[in-house]
Scaffold this active site. Structure first.
Site, PDB file in Angstrom:
ATOM      1  N   ALA A 121       0.845  -1.199   0.000  1.00 16.93           N
ATOM      2  CA  ALA A 121       0.000   0.000   0.000  1.00 16.93           C
ATOM      3  C   ALA A 121       0.879   1.247   0.000  1.00 16.93           C
ATOM      4  CB  ALA A 121      -0.912  -0.001   1.222  1.00 16.93           C
ATOM      5  N   SER A 122       0.369   2.313  -0.616  1.00 14.29           N
ATOM      6  CA  SER A 122       1.176   3.529  -0.800  1.00 14.29           C
ATOM      7  C   SER A 122       1.626   4.153   0.519  1.00 14.29           C
ATOM      8  CB  SER A 122       0.397   4.546  -1.630  1.00 14.29           C
ATOM      9  OG  SER A 122      -0.830   4.851  -1.023  1.00 14.29           O
ATOM     10  N   ARG A 123       0.944   3.836   1.624  1.00 11.60           N
ATOM     11  CA  ARG A 123       1.352   4.404   2.919  1.00 11.60           C
ATOM     12  C   ARG A 123       2.575   3.687   3.496  1.00 11.60           C
ATOM     13  NH1 ARG A 123      -3.362   1.655   3.433  1.00 11.60           N
ATOM     14  NH2 ARG A 123      -3.458  -0.125   4.871  1.00 11.60           N
ATOM     15  N   TYR A 124       2.945   2.554   2.897  1.00  7.99           N
ATOM     16  CA  TYR A 124       4.068   1.779   3.429  1.00  7.99           C
ATOM     17  C   TYR A 124       5.347   1.917   2.596  1.00  7.99           C
ATOM     18  CZ  TYR A 124       0.425  -0.555   6.124  1.00  7.99           C
ATOM     19  OH  TYR A 124      -0.635  -0.836   6.960  1.00  7.99           O
ATOM     20  N   ILE A 125       5.261   2.462   1.404  1.00  9.01           N
ATOM     21  CA  ILE A 125       6.438   2.540   0.544  1.00  9.01           C
ATOM     22  C   ILE A 125       6.841   3.989   0.340  1.00  9.01           C
ATOM     23  CG2 ILE A 125       6.057   0.350  -0.632  1.00  9.01           C
ATOM     24  CD1 ILE A 125       4.687   1.809  -2.876  1.00  9.01           C
TER      25      ILE A 125
END
Length: 876
Positions: A121-125
């Site tokens: 998910a974009s919040r993790y990368i």
């Protein structure tokens, strides 16, 4: 919408459909929507190579750039200030850019293009711009700007990209009424092509994929509409029971590839025992084969029936001048390179203007301080007076300046601090001005030699960023794989001869052969009719079947021998013919066409054999000769529609097989095409020789492995093969090799004792190395030593050592380090003459089953045995 037909509805016919005309806003909406999708979503621009969403993502990343990683979710949110679509589409587009490993420096799980795993998910990368992107994509001074969709901010119309980015990344999109598919190309090859274009030379570029694999680009057509490339996985053989896939074709993943292999196995087109996925950083898919399955044939079957080979149709469509255009990738590169030159020129002109402005103000500053003009303003009481006083003070000293002095220049002089005036160093000021003059001269030189400057720019890009971007996809011409030749025949074909049914479901009837669903079968009937039909569960082909087999298209070596009676009481004819291709499910009459014709004798000969038969007539009337022999080898092979040669006009009682024949066909010539590493009979490559059924090929590779094989056209060859030729058992093999264990060089000569066995003829020590190998009868070699003090040595290998066993160590040549071994012209070879053997009338020479008596008749024990009608020969 308005109704065009306003007439009242006839009650007799009830409600009728009315024709409506689309007017107003509806008339233009679809065109507006189509234009929007083409220009603003799906198709990249030719100038910078980006779609709008990609351009906005990179612009946002530049806005946020501080050298550190940003959360992708944060970048996506920032991009939404410019992009009028949702966050999911922005995040997906950003992941796709990142996976191309060119513009974004990634951190975290960004997915895997090899396995098809999706990104986290974009919040993790996290992400930041790569150094390459910062160097070639951005320059606010040369960027044209426009208002964002809501008018609150400015966004670039095109990013000033100084590189053929579109061809490096590739692009794919589907719009309304058109689509685009631009394949990625190699970073370094694009730079080389750009340099060639700038030098006025011709160039060509072909795709290169991050997944590696092998590609045949012979029909690439410069990436235009109508072109096609074929991509294959890289498959090699570990041993006789295991294949390994190390690289996959573009457009597939390990998951989709394995699924396609399993489906092909379920269908029966290939046969595997187990498949094992060991993919991590690199692809490794192990395909385990059951016993008795050919690895070479399985490799071809994987290409024919699975995603191990795919066909890609490129379509280069780009936005140019706000319109979609279809052009070739070479034109895209030329346009991109020319645009790069324009951008470099703009940057140089901006740099020159900035340097000249610096030089102008530095000169003014020096005049202002050196001539103490600042004192002239002490007595002035108004601002206008200050400006005028400085202007008057400067006039005697400004003749060497390149432009006139403006009021803005004078205002800047008044802003000079007292501290700078008090510490002003004339020498340093002169040095600074001189350095500016040098820089100005350098920039002017670059502008005067703009093409050379652009070439150096591209060379520096390659030097700085080209390492590690070598070509991954191997370019090779593919041979066409005939599916029927490599399909796994796991279905059994049956026939009911009397009733005329053939198929795979007739398990209670006569078994014919193994077959596959894609096979065709050829059928011959007693009435002389032939037909070819597709394999099915049950098909009616006509009663009284005399021969049925799996059909091989374009097979010129299978010859059919036939004797038939023309009509119910007409003469008999004999013919030889082959069947290379026909229309499926069409009946072909092989007789003269008279009603009541019947086949009396028929054989199918896979290698063109021609037997001898005895014709026995009925004892009717005054016929004197009731029996005689006919040899089919006296008959020419003609087309299937030929009438044939007359056998007799009388009624035939029976036809007996007298002797089996030998092939009447010439030995098959076989060539080796080094380009595709395959054998062929189409005169492509080097002629290996003429081969009969018992002949074999000799193969030797650089590892010192020797083997002989039958020359099958499906055979795969390793890249380290150094000898491929027709095997002559009487010819010795000579070799010079380094023994890693003894650390000495040896010479050996040997014969192959077991042609069915693969053997290593040098020692198996890891440091052992084969220097040269020769299959000449009397080879000569020149030895060059590493030490210059040791003279070169010429060796006659035949005299140096006698022919010994393949496992023999050989005779020691030297322990000194050899620099090079060169084969010289071999000595002439004269075969030994065999003396004639004199025999008496009473002597007998025996050879296997055949005994030749010099004073008697020839006796052949094999041919005297009476043949029956069973087996391959069918007798009626």
């Amino acid at each position: 919408m308005q109704e065009e037909n306003n007439e009242p509805i006839d009650e007799e016919f009830g409600n009728q459909e009315t024709i409506t005309k689309v007017t107003g806003m509806y008339k233009d909406w679809f065109l507006d929507y189509a234009s929007y999708v083409i220009l603003e979503r799906a198709v990249p621009g030719i100038k910078d190579g980006f779609k709008p969403v990609q351009r906005r993502i990179l612009h946002s990343m530049k806005d946020l750039d501080d050298g550190r990683y940003n959360k992708v979710a944060n970048i996506v949110g920032h991009t939404m200030q410019y992009h009028p679509h949702g966050d999911a589409s922005i995040a997906d587009a950003m992941v796709q850019i990142g996976q191309k490993e060119l513009l974004i420096d990634m951190q975290g799980n960004w997915g895997n293009i090899l396995t098809g795993d999706s990104a986290a998910a974009s919040r993790y990368i996290e992400a930041r711009l790569s150094k390459f992107a910062l160097d070639v994509v951005f320059n606010p001074k040369t960027t044209e700007w426009q208002s964002s969709y809501d008018g609150r901010r400015k966004e670039p119309i095109d990013l000033p990209v100084k590189f053929p980015m579109l061809l490096a990344q590739g692009a794919e999109g589907i719009a309304v009424g058109l689509s685009t598919k631009i394949l990625p190309h190699n970073f370094n090859e694009l730079i080389d092509a750009s340099i060639k274009h700038l030098k006025g030379k011709n160039f060509s570029i072909v795709p290169d994929f991050l997944t590696g694999g092998i590609a045949d680009v012979s029909n690439y057509n410069d990436g235009k509409r109508g072109g096609k490339i074929r991509v294959r996985a890289k498959i090699s053989q570990i041993d006789k029971k295991t294949l390994v896939i190390n690289e996959i074709p573009f457009g597939t993943t390990t998951s989709s590839l394995i699924d396609s292999i399993l489906k092909a196995n379920d269908k029966g087109t290939i046969k595997i025992k187990q498949i094992e996925d060991n993919t991590a950083a690199n692809v490794e898919i192990l395909v385990h084969l059951p016993p008795g399955i050919s690895p070479d044939k399985t490799i071809d079957a994987l290409f024919a029936f699975t995603n191990c080979e795919n066909s890609i149709s490129p379509l280069c469509c780009v936005i140019d001048d706000n319109k979609p255009v279809f052009i070739g990738v070479s034109e895209v590169l030329r346009r991109s390179t020319d645009h790069t030159v324009e951008l470099l020129k703009m940057e140089l002109e901006i740099q020159l203007n900035e340097l000249e402005e610096q030089w102008h103000f530095a000169s003014l500053e020096r005049i202002f301080i050196e001539n103490r003009i600042y004192r002239d303003i002490e007595e002035q009481e108004t601002w206008e007076g200050v400006i005028k006083a400085i202007d008057e003070g400067l006039k005697p000293h400004i003749k060497h300046l390149k432009r006139a002095i403006t009021e803005e220049d004078i205002v800047r002089l008044t802003e000079i601090r007292i501290k700078k005036i008090s510490k002003f160093d004339i020498d340093k000021a002169k040095q600074f001005i001189e350095s500016l003059e040098d820089k100005i001269a350098e920039v002017k030189n670059h502008l005067a030699n703009l093409i050379d400057f652009a070439i150096d720019y591209f060379k520096n890009l390659k030097l700085k960023y080209g390492k590690g971007k070598e070509r991954l996809t191997e370019i090779r011409l593919f041979d066409d794989i005939v599916a029927t030749k490599v399909v796994m025949r796991n279905t059994k074909l049956y026939v009911n001869r009397e009733e005329g049914f053939v198929g795979t479901s007739l398990k209670k009837d006569e078994y014919v052969d193994d077959c596959a669903d894609i096979d065709d079968i050829i059928v011959f009937r007693r009435d002389g009719v032939m037909m070819i039909t597709k394999v099915d569960s049950k098909t009616f082909v006509g009663k009284d079947i005399i021969h049925i087999a799996v059909f091989k298209k374009n097979d010129k070596r299978t010859v059919y021998n036939m004797i038939y009676r023309d009509g119910k009481s007409g003469p008999s004819y004999m013919k030889r013919f082959n069947v290379t291709g026909v229309t499926r499910d069409k009946e072909y009459d092989l007789t003269a066409g008279t009603k009541g014709s019947s086949v009396l004798y028929f054989t199918a000969n896979p290698n063109g054999e021609a037997e001898t038969v005895s014709i026995v007539l009925r004892a009717v009337g005054s016929i004197k000769k009731l029996k005689w022999d006919i040899d089919f080898s006296d008959l020419a092979i003609k087309g299937r529609s030929s009438k044939g040669n007359t056998v007799t006009k009388y009624a035939i009682k029976k036809i007996e097989l007298k002797s089996e024949g030998v092939s009447t066909l010439k030995p098959r010539k076989i060539w080796f095409d080094e380009t595709v590493q395959r054998l062929n009979v189409d005169e492509r490559g080097d002629l290996l020789g003429e081969f009969r059924g018992e002949d074999r090929l000799l193969i030797i590779n650089q590892k010192g492995i020797v083997k002989t094989i039958k020359p099958e056209l499906t055979t795969h060859f390793d890249n380290d093969m150094i000898v491929l030729e027709k095997w002559i058992p009487q010819k010795p093999i000579s070799a010079i090799y380094f023994d890693g264990e003894k650390e000495k060089y040896f010479i050996k000569r040997f014969m192959i004792d077991n042609p069915n066995k693969e053997e290593v003829f040098i020692s198996e020590h890891p440091k052992s190395q084969l220097e040269i190998v020769s299959t000449d009868y009397r080879p000569m070699a020149e030895i060059t030593f590493s030490k210059r003090s040791i003279e070169n040595m010429t060796i006659n290998l035949e005299e140096f050592i006698a022919v010994k066993g393949i496992k023999a160590l050989g005779n020691q040549l030297t322990s000194d380090k050899i620099k090079q071994v060169t084969l010289l012209e071999s000595l002439p070879y004269v075969p030994e003459e065999v003396d004639d053997v004199e025999v008496n009338d009473e002597e007998v020479i025996e050879n296997e089953d055949i005994t030749f008596e010099l004073d008697g008749e020839i006796e052949d024990d094999k041919n005297n045995d009476e043949k029956d009608s069973n087996g391959q020969i069918k007798l009626f």
